[in-house]
Write a protein that holds these residues in place. Structure first.
Motif, PDB file in Angstrom:
ATOM      1  N   PHE A 115       7.604  58.119   3.610  1.00  0.00           N
ATOM      2  CA  PHE A 115       7.254  56.700   3.650  1.00  0.00           C
ATOM      3  C   PHE A 115       5.768  56.564   3.957  1.00  0.00           C
ATOM      4  O   PHE A 115       5.229  57.280   4.809  1.00  0.00           O
ATOM      5  CB  PHE A 115       8.074  55.967   4.721  1.00  0.00           C
ATOM      6  N   LYS A 116       5.137  55.622   3.253  1.00  0.00           N
ATOM      7  CA  LYS A 116       3.722  55.331   3.484  1.00  0.00           C
ATOM      8  C   LYS A 116       3.599  53.851   3.821  1.00  0.00           C
ATOM      9  O   LYS A 116       3.993  52.990   3.032  1.00  0.00           O
ATOM     10  CB  LYS A 116       2.889  55.686   2.259  1.00  0.00           C
ATOM     11  N   LEU A 117       3.056  53.542   4.996  1.00  0.00           N
ATOM     12  CA  LEU A 117       2.953  52.167   5.478  1.00  0.00           C
ATOM     13  C   LEU A 117       1.490  51.755   5.594  1.00  0.00           C
ATOM     14  O   LEU A 117       0.630  52.573   5.939  1.00  0.00           O
ATOM     15  CB  LEU A 117       3.634  52.034   6.842  1.00  0.00           C
ATOM     16  N   GLU A 118       1.244  50.480   5.314  1.00  0.00           N
ATOM     17  CA  GLU A 118      -0.121  49.952   5.416  1.00  0.00           C
ATOM     18  C   GLU A 118      -0.294  49.248   6.754  1.00  0.00           C
ATOM     19  O   GLU A 118       0.508  48.388   7.129  1.00  0.00           O
ATOM     20  CB  GLU A 118      -0.388  48.970   4.273  1.00  0.00           C
ATOM     21  N   LYS A 119      -1.331  49.613   7.470  1.00  0.00           N
ATOM     22  CA  LYS A 119      -1.581  49.034   8.782  1.00  0.00           C
ATOM     23  C   LYS A 119      -2.076  47.589   8.659  1.00  0.00           C
ATOM     24  O   LYS A 119      -2.823  47.244   7.742  1.00  0.00           O
ATOM     25  CB  LYS A 119      -2.612  49.853   9.551  1.00  0.00           C
ATOM     26  N   LEU A 120      -1.665  46.740   9.612  1.00  0.00           N
ATOM     27  CA  LEU A 120      -2.210  45.394   9.748  1.00  0.00           C
ATOM     28  C   LEU A 120      -3.584  45.466  10.407  1.00  0.00           C
ATOM     29  O   LEU A 120      -3.894  46.426  11.124  1.00  0.00           O
ATOM     30  CB  LEU A 120      -1.284  44.537  10.611  1.00  0.00           C
ATOM     31  N   ASP A 121      -4.397  44.445  10.209  1.00  0.00           N
ATOM     32  CA  ASP A 121      -5.674  44.378  10.911  1.00  0.00           C
ATOM     33  C   ASP A 121      -5.453  44.224  12.417  1.00  0.00           C
ATOM     34  O   ASP A 121      -6.232  44.735  13.220  1.00  0.00           O
ATOM     35  CB  ASP A 121      -6.507  43.211  10.382  1.00  0.00           C
ATOM     36  N   ALA A 122      -4.375  43.511  12.775  1.00  0.00           N
ATOM     37  CA  ALA A 122      -4.024  43.328  14.188  1.00  0.00           C
ATOM     38  C   ALA A 122      -2.532  42.997  14.272  1.00  0.00           C
ATOM     39  O   ALA A 122      -1.960  42.434  13.331  1.00  0.00           O
ATOM     40  CB  ALA A 122      -4.846  42.197  14.815  1.00  0.00           C
ATOM     41  N   VAL A 123      -1.920  43.345  15.388  1.00  0.00           N
ATOM     42  CA  VAL A 123      -0.500  43.028  15.599  1.00  0.00           C
ATOM     43  C   VAL A 123      -0.329  41.515  15.652  1.00  0.00           C
ATOM     44  O   VAL A 123      -1.111  40.809  16.307  1.00  0.00           O
ATOM     45  CB  VAL A 123       0.012  43.674  16.902  1.00  0.00           C
ATOM     46  N   GLU A 124       0.682  41.021  14.967  1.00  0.00           N
ATOM     47  CA  GLU A 124       0.923  39.566  14.879  1.00  0.00           C
ATOM     48  C   GLU A 124       1.823  39.124  16.032  1.00  0.00           C
ATOM     49  O   GLU A 124       3.043  38.997  15.894  1.00  0.00           O
ATOM     50  CB  GLU A 124       1.556  39.241  13.527  1.00  0.00           C
ATOM     51  N   ASN A 125       1.212  38.862  17.180  1.00  0.00           N
ATOM     52  CA  ASN A 125       1.996  38.482  18.360  1.00  0.00           C
ATOM     53  C   ASN A 125       2.610  37.102  18.232  1.00  0.00           C
ATOM     54  O   ASN A 125       3.609  36.806  18.894  1.00  0.00           O
ATOM     55  CB  ASN A 125       1.124  38.558  19.606  1.00  0.00           C
TER      56      ASN A 125
END
Length: 391
Positions: A115-125
């Protein structure tokens, strides 16, 4: 509708080719020894090639957590059908063909699934969470109403959101009856209707309802787990795993089938023993300060049906949890000492006969505002009405 069915089958085949067609030279090395007998394994990385540790991967029956090399490993079970990742909070939800696509179809002659996942710029709290219960479309007339009434309304609601948006369809995507199997024709059409990019405007996860099962009736006293699992395959092929989870911000979202299902006339609320064990393993990697949003079709309320209390006991260990359910075609809110259950009115109302549910609640859906590990506000959005249109 046959054309849509053929297209859906071709899409599934193409997806399988794309997911498994990479050259072995492009695949990251498995730096962890695979235990003898474990025949589902792989490496989880981000799009920059970094190996991701602590990610839960599952076949819907058992869970594995990636090690420092990003490696997970599982032993294939009797009913293993798909392998999937519980998307971490710091990664984007993978979208394919307009659907959240966090799984891979298992093949008899393949053991490795990366599996290849794309990181978010920041966690969406903080985010908005849409719950859509019971579209329950049986034919093109129903689908046209959903497309012409519900979809434009959802799109406008999504446009008005200032936060990231995600959603869950709380079962009964289709509308099988006890003696007719409509899902083969309706599911491909509903896949288009629920598409993130073309129609819905947000990633929509799905869970299974009683009308989403393939018609294969057996007497209640002849029920077996194998039968129950067999009649969910149509749904899995189109929409993915039946029992799964994902993470957003400080929230762990779980979708589960909560029906013991011999046939369309004689099913009941409950969780099989293998489902309870899967949930226990899934939650083992979730910190207790997280909020759980637990999504099912049939309301749990305070039932003592099979394994319901055991499920609630597992969820009570967390900072707070909300149960999201549908099925009833009327709205209800039940508050307990340690959790809240939201029973949602149906998107189809009283089965697309008019524009209201059986209690007079308008056709519609709910929007929840999540801040950190709390739901701070919510509204039932009546289809075609302004947000302040309330009883």
């Amino acid at each position: 509708m046959k054309t849509f069915i053929k297209s859906a089958i071709m899409s599934v085949a193409l997806s399988a080719f794309v997911l498994t067609g990479c050259s072995k030279d492009d695949m990251p090395k498995v730096k962890t020894d695979i235990t003898e007998g474990n025949d589902i394994y792989g490496v989880v990385t981000d799009t920059d090639g970094n190996r991701l540790q602590g990610v839960t991967v599952s076949d819907g029956y058992n869970c594995s957590v990636t090690d420092e090399n990003g490696v997970y490993q599982l032993k294939r079970g009797e009913f293993s059908y798909q392998v999937f990742v519980s998307v971490p909070a710091d990664c984007k939800i993978p979208i394919e063909e307009g659907q959240p696509h966090f799984w891979k179809q298992l093949s008899a002659d393949q053991e490795r699934y990366d599996f290849k996942l794309e990181k978010l710029d920041a966690v969406e709290n903080d985010f908005d969470f849409f719950c859509i219960a019971d579209p329950q479309c049986q034919n093109t007339t129903h689908i046209n109403r959903y497309m012409n009434e519900t979809v434009p309304d959802i799109i406008e609601s999504v446009k008005s959101c200032t936060l990231p948006v995600y959603g869950m369809v709380l079962g009964d995507v289709g509308y099988n009856t006890y003696n007719n199997d409509y899902t083969n024709a309706v599911f491909p059409l509903m896949k288009i209707a629920l598409s993130t990019d073309k129609n819905a405007g947000l990633p929509l996860f799905k869970i299974m309802g009683n009308h989403d099962y393939k018609v294969l009736n057996v007497p209640k006293d002849s029920y077996t787990v194998a039968h129950d699992i067999k009649v969910q395959r149509n749904f899995e092929v189109t929409f993915g795993p039946i029992n799964y989870s994902f993470n957003r911000g400080q929230v762990h979202v779980i979708g589960m089938d909560d029906m013991i299902f011999p046939n369309h006339n004689d099913y009941e609320l409950g969780f099989r023993d293998d489902q309870l064990e899967w949930l226990r393993q899934d939650l083992a990697n979730v910190p207790k300060d997280k909020m759980i949003i637990f999504c099912v079709h049939i309301p749990l309320r305070d039932s003592h049906n099979k394994n319901v209390q055991e499920v609630l006991s597992l969820l009570k260990e967390y900072s707070c949890f909300h149960v999201m359910s549908g099925h009833t075609h009327y709205a209800e809110n039940d508050e307990y000492a340690d959790h809240y259950e939201h029973v949602h009115g149906a998107a189809c109302g009283a089965w697309w006969h008019s524009t209201i549910n059986t209690d007079g609640t308008p056709n519609g859906y709910a929007i929840y505002k999540v801040e950190g590990n709390k739901i701070t506000d919510w509204v039932y959005k009546a289809t075609g009405e302004s947000e302040d249109f309330q009883l």
